[in-house]
Structure formats: C-alpha cells, structure tokens
Design a protein around this motif. Sequence first.
Motif, mmCIF file in Angstrom:
data_model
loop_
_atom_site.group_PDB
_atom_site.id
_atom_site.type_symbol
_atom_site.label_atom_id
_atom_site.label_comp_id
_atom_site.label_asym_id
_atom_site.label_seq_id
_atom_site.Cartn_x
_atom_site.Cartn_y
_atom_site.Cartn_z
ATOM 1 N N GLU A 1 0.808 -1.216 0.000
ATOM 2 C CA GLU A 1 0.000 0.000 0.000
ATOM 3 C C GLU A 1 0.845 1.273 0.000
ATOM 4 O O GLU A 1 0.339 2.358 0.270
ATOM 5 C CB GLU A 1 -0.971 0.014 1.184
ATOM 6 N N MET A 2 2.125 1.137 -0.319
ATOM 7 C CA MET A 2 3.008 2.298 -0.421
ATOM 8 C C MET A 2 3.435 2.467 -1.882
ATOM 9 O O MET A 2 3.754 1.492 -2.560
ATOM 10 C CB MET A 2 4.240 2.111 0.456
ATOM 11 N N GLU A 3 3.445 3.705 -2.348
ATOM 12 C CA GLU A 3 3.867 3.982 -3.723
ATOM 13 C C GLU A 3 5.362 4.226 -3.762
ATOM 14 O O GLU A 3 5.884 5.067 -3.018
ATOM 15 C CB GLU A 3 3.120 5.195 -4.275
ATOM 16 N N ASN A 4 6.052 3.479 -4.598
ATOM 17 C CA ASN A 4 7.489 3.611 -4.766
ATOM 18 C C ASN A 4 7.811 4.074 -6.181
ATOM 19 O O ASN A 4 7.051 3.820 -7.117
ATOM 20 C CB ASN A 4 8.191 2.274 -4.496
ATOM 21 N N ILE A 5 8.929 4.735 -6.333
ATOM 22 C CA ILE A 5 9.365 5.213 -7.640
ATOM 23 C C ILE A 5 10.749 4.646 -7.932
ATOM 24 O O ILE A 5 11.665 4.767 -7.117
ATOM 25 C CB ILE A 5 9.415 6.744 -7.703
ATOM 26 N N THR A 6 10.884 4.006 -9.081
ATOM 27 C CA THR A 6 12.174 3.499 -9.516
ATOM 28 C C THR A 6 12.429 3.959 -10.945
ATOM 29 O O THR A 6 11.495 4.313 -11.669
ATOM 30 C CB THR A 6 12.225 1.959 -9.452
ATOM 31 N N ILE A 7 13.678 3.960 -11.354
ATOM 32 C CA ILE A 7 14.050 4.386 -12.703
ATOM 33 C C ILE A 7 14.378 3.152 -13.532
ATOM 34 O O ILE A 7 15.251 2.370 -13.176
ATOM 35 C CB ILE A 7 15.251 5.348 -12.669
ATOM 36 N N HIS A 8 13.642 2.983 -14.634
ATOM 37 C CA HIS A 8 13.836 1.818 -15.489
ATOM 38 C C HIS A 8 13.979 2.247 -16.946
ATOM 39 O O HIS A 8 13.547 3.335 -17.339
ATOM 40 C CB HIS A 8 12.655 0.847 -15.367
#
Length: 204
Positions: free
Chosen positions: A122-129
């Motif tokens: 339920e947590m929004e994460n941001i990654t670079i792909h």
Amino acid sequence: MGSINPPFVVFGYGSLIFKPPPHVQSQTPGFLKGYVRRFAQESHDHRGTPENPGRVVTLIHKEDWDHFSGSDAFPDEDIVWGRGISYTIDPAYEAEVREYLDYREKDGYTMETLHVHTIEDEMENITIHDCYVGRPDNPSFIGSEPLDDLAQRIWASVGPSGPNKAYHLPQEYLYRLAESVRQLAPESFDSHLFALEVRPRMTT
C-alpha cells in the motif's frame, strides 16, 4: 571489492505486456505519471509493411500530446499513464536480451529512462527503469488521427508479426493489449485503447 552493476529492468507498456522478453527473472506491475499511451506510431516491420504501415502504441508526455492533438477527447483523469510491467532480466543474458529488444523495437523506438511507479504494501514507490519510446521526432511517429480512421487502419493492416486486429490469433495486437491491460490493472481505465478496441469490432 568491485562494484556490482544494477540489474537490467525494462518497462513494457505495449506488446511487451503480452509478449515479454526472454530470460525474465521477475516482473512487477507499474505505471507512469504524466504520460499517455497512444496508437501514434507507424509499424512497417511487425504490424504492417512499408507500403501499408500498421499502427502501434508509444508513450507520449501529456504536455507533448496536447501539442499534437488539442482535440483529443479522452479525459486527463485516466489513471493508465502507460500502465505496464517492469521486467528484471537475468544478468547472464543481459547482452542477448538487449540485442533482441533493440531489434524488436528498431522501427522508430529509442531507449529512455523513466520514473516507474509501483505499489507495494500500500506504499507507492518510484524506480528508474529503461523503456523503449517512439519519440515525436522519429520518422515513424504519425501523431494524432481521427479515431475511426485509426481503427480502419488497424483493421486493414497485416505485417510479419500478424494482423493488427485478429482476435483469435496469437499475434494480434490491439485486442490482446486491451485484454492484458484489464488483467494487469482492473482498476485502471485507458479511454483511447478501449475506444479503439470497440471500433474495429463494429466494422465486422
């Protein structure tokens, strides 16, 4: 100790959703913010021919799309924004998969790095792909077309990877993409994609 290279992770938002690259170790649903997925790219080598190009999707920043199509009637609040899957590739096969994808996406697509959003616990994460994008300045970018004309083009186009429209064949593009998006994220809605999905069926 030497540094360890980060894994090769590629974000798929079109055919990569239903036809993943080889040697995938894991996959994670994700989405992009500020982008729209549009059938705005000609396909000369997969879903059409040089003489009769088909249409495939690309990602376009919402601000850029407004520049190309001020009359695009689909709502800004669609939560799709390039909804897709992030594939982590087995490091032993990274070079092979990169070569495979470069060839598969050679008709106007270039690699970009984008911020991919995922939901975990339920947590929004941001990654670079990495992600293959047909930029507006590439020769195959067609821009905005009237929806009925676009649907007819998809219906009529056939290429080495199969018809754009065929529903019961493993190579189809439009219908499998629409179905895959629904399965991937039932809560999301892609107005452009789903409106096109209905139109070709109405022509039968």
